[in-house]
Design an enzyme around this catalytic site. Structure first.
Site, PDB file in Angstrom:
ATOM      1  N   LYS A   1      -4.291  -4.610  -8.402  1.00 26.18           N
ATOM      2  CA  LYS A   1      -4.099  -3.187  -8.107  1.00 26.18           C
ATOM      3  C   LYS A   1      -4.320  -2.949  -6.624  1.00 26.18           C
ATOM      4  O   LYS A   1      -5.452  -2.923  -6.146  1.00 26.18           O
ATOM      5  CB  LYS A   1      -5.064  -2.299  -8.903  1.00 26.18           C
TER       6      LYS A   1
ATOM      7  N   GLU B   1     -16.488  -7.401  -1.956  1.00 26.48           N
ATOM      8  CA  GLU B   1     -16.444  -7.424  -0.485  1.00 26.48           C
ATOM      9  C   GLU B   1     -16.451  -5.967  -0.045  1.00 26.48           C
ATOM     10  O   GLU B   1     -15.461  -5.257  -0.236  1.00 26.48           O
ATOM     11  CB  GLU B   1     -15.158  -8.110   0.004  1.00 26.48           C
TER      12      GLU B   1
ATOM     13  N   CYS C   1     -13.602  -3.677   7.965  1.00 25.95           N
ATOM     14  CA  CYS C   1     -14.956  -3.913   7.462  1.00 25.95           C
ATOM     15  C   CYS C   1     -15.816  -4.580   8.534  1.00 25.95           C
ATOM     16  O   CYS C   1     -17.014  -4.372   8.594  1.00 25.95           O
ATOM     17  CB  CYS C   1     -14.907  -4.759   6.201  1.00 25.95           C
TER      18      CYS C   1
ATOM     19  N   GLU D   1     -20.819   3.789   7.679  1.00 22.56           N
ATOM     20  CA  GLU D   1     -19.569   3.149   8.099  1.00 22.56           C
ATOM     21  C   GLU D   1     -18.584   4.250   8.500  1.00 22.56           C
ATOM     22  O   GLU D   1     -18.039   4.949   7.653  1.00 22.56           O
ATOM     23  CB  GLU D   1     -19.022   2.355   6.914  1.00 22.56           C
TER      24      GLU D   1
END
Ligand code: NAD
Length: 514
Positions: free
Chosen positions: A197, A272, A306, A408
């Site tokens: 997906k 992750e 990331c 983040e």
């Protein structure tokens, strides 16, 4: 230092290719067939760079997702892929890499249109992704277990690796082709079957990958692709009893939700997740290289990465001078039209995300930090008024407790913090829920090794930043994830260990023994 926003290097004109007049059309790949969604619903993607519709996809329902899972289960249980030899699997994985390179321009263009990233970077991403398929092909042939011949004369044992089974692979929007390629070829190399997906924002290149898999002759049902909204079909992918493992890359919040959902059936989960990655700058660093790495580390992929080094920790003795050098370099970074060859920073993924990023800057400013450059939103060039762009932004005077230093941000926003000695640098670096990556710039091996050993992160770069190799494992400590991708771990993640113990000769009866 004062803001000089007009000096930002905006790029436009001379596109390498024009925006297609017709949007990309995508369907669902289920059991080897391309299908519309059961309820015929569609998803539409507007380009974040140009504001035009660039893709239309079938939008999978829960029933479509279940059909995809059943197809993967059936294919696995039939052994049509899992029982092939590593050499046979490797041959097909290499053919996929060849096809990806043959379709590099098509893949790169779709990536640009859906994600807003620069064309030069999108082309590189195809090359890196193809390399991952080639490396996974090597893994398919070299996967092996171990034998134990020292358990006594009458015993020989083998530890073998078996494919884990059916894997749900869920990916984010920031590196659509690269991230699916960190997972899918390794799962296939191990002999698994998959339901993939992609992010609903950037599904096109994963669907092209599906087409490539069909072209090279992957048996029906081994890879199935469903496009759809995460909250709608994601829970089915994480909880379905026919799924053995979930491999997820995305935000820490969604990763936790997937882990919780999958825990009911104790599926294997690999995650992750996000990062808040520091680069630590000592006065004895190679100045030029460190400035360049800081600029690259924060503006690559518009900071939507990331591994973005959104925190730079600079020794207080050089903080002013180093920050000035970073600001000067930031002004020169070409920002703007992603289809121009020279562009290094393209569009932000969506209006909502742009708003989230700038809110961090505004909040830091209100808390006393100083915005040296950036936070400008509309490029002053004709033809791009539709897109979501943000100029490279540098904020100094950031305190470790501020949200911009802890969370983040996922945009081209650099926070500059200072430290007085090695111990303080390590303490600030570790003052984070995340632990994905970190970097150190120093000529002193003791500084480098201390950072390497004491900073809690899955990767530490010494006098370099964001270099990556398929041979080296990648993953996060703390809330940056669990499990590892790439290297020999890349394929091992998708296996179960089985111990087989073989007894030879007469066996001592239990009821007679003392
Ligand atoms: P996201 O978590 O919002 O979405 C990722 C995927 O999860 C998408 O396909 C989405 O549709 C799906 N999803 C959403 N809700 C779900 C649910 N309840 N169940 C199952 N699936 C669901 O992440 P994003 O915004 O697409 O990507 C950005 C994030 O990804 C950042 O946090 C970034 O750090 C992270 N990321 C990490 C790595 C890494 O290797 N550590 C690499 C790239 C991106």
């Amino acid at each position: 230092m004062s803001q000089q926003q007009s000096l930002v290097n905006w790029v436009t004109g001379n596109r390498v290719v024009e925006i297609p007049t017709e949007p990309f059309q995508g369907q669902l790949l289920i059991n080897g067939e391309w299908r519309e969604a059961a309820d015929k619903e569609q998803l539409t993607r507007q380009s974040p760079a140009y504001g035009v519709t660039v893709s239309r996809y079938a939008k999978a329902t829960v029933a479509d997702t279940e059909a995809a899972i059943k197809a993967a289960r059936h294919a696995f249980d039939q052994g049509i892929w899992s029982k092939q030899s590593g050499a046979e699997r490797a041959k097909l994985l290499n053919q996929v890499a060849d096809q990806m390179m043959a379709r590099q321009e098509e893949l790169a263009l779709l990536e640009v249109l859906e994600s807003g990233k620069p064309i030069s970077q999108a082309r590189d991403e195809v090359v890196w992704a193809a390399e991952l398929w080639r490396y996974a092909a090597v893994s398919a042939r070299s996967l092996h277990g171990e034998s134990h011949n020292n358990l006594g004369e009458d015993m020989l044992a083998m530890v073998i690796r078996e494919p884990v089974g059916v894997v749900s692979i869920i990916t984010p929007w920031n590196f659509p082709l690269l991230i699916v390629s960190q997972k899918l070829p390794f799962a296939l190399a191990a002999g698994c079957t998959c339901v993939v997906k992609p992010s609903e924002l950037t599904s096109a290149t994963t669907l092209i990958l599906g087409d490539i898999l069909q072209t090279v002759g992957l048996p029906a049902g081994v890879v199935n692709i469903v496009v759809g909204e995460g909250p709608e079909i994601g829970p089915t992918l994480s909880t379905h009893p026919m799924v053995d493992m979930v491999s997820f890359t995305g935000s820490t919040g969604v990763g936790k939700a997937i882990s919780a959902a999958a825990s009911d059936s104790l599926k294997k989960v690999s995650l992750e997740l996000g990062g808040k990655n520091p680069q630590i700058i000592f006065p004895d660093c190679d100045w030029e290289a460190a400035v360049d790495a800081v600029v690259f580390g924060i503006y690559f992929n518009a900071g939507e990465c990331c591994n973005s080094s959104s925190r730079v920790l600079v020794h207080e003795s050089i903080a002013d001078q180093f920050t000035k050098a970073v600001v000067e370099r930031s002004r020169q970074v070409p920002v703007g039209d992603p289809l121009c060859e020279a562009t290094k920073v393209g569009a932000i993924i969506s209006a909502e995300h742009l708003q989230k990023v700038t809110a961090y800057v505004d909040e830091a400013k209100a808390a006393g930090a100083e915005v040296y450059i950036g936070n400008t939103q509309s490029p002053p060039v004709a033809g791009l008024q539709e897109g979501f762009y943000l100029a490279p932004t540098v904020i100094a005077g950031v305190q470790p407790s501020m949200a911009v230093a802890q969370e983040e941000v996922f945009g081209p926003v650099l926070s500059v913090l200072t430290f007085s000695d090695l111990d303080e640098a390590i303490a600030i670096a570790n003052d984070s829920l995340y632990g994905l990556s970190a970097g150190v710039w120093s000529a002193n091996i003791d500084n480098c090794l201390a950072i390497g050993r004491q900073v809690k992160a899955g990767t530490v770069w010494v006098n370099t930043w964001m270099s990556g190799y398929p041979e080296l494992p990648f993953g996060g400590f703390k809330e940056s994830g669990q499990g590892r991708e790439l290297g020999r771990y890349g394929i091992e993640e998708f296996t179960e260990l089985k111990t087989i113990q073989m007894h030879m000769g007469p066996r001592t009866n239990w009821w007679l023994s003392r």
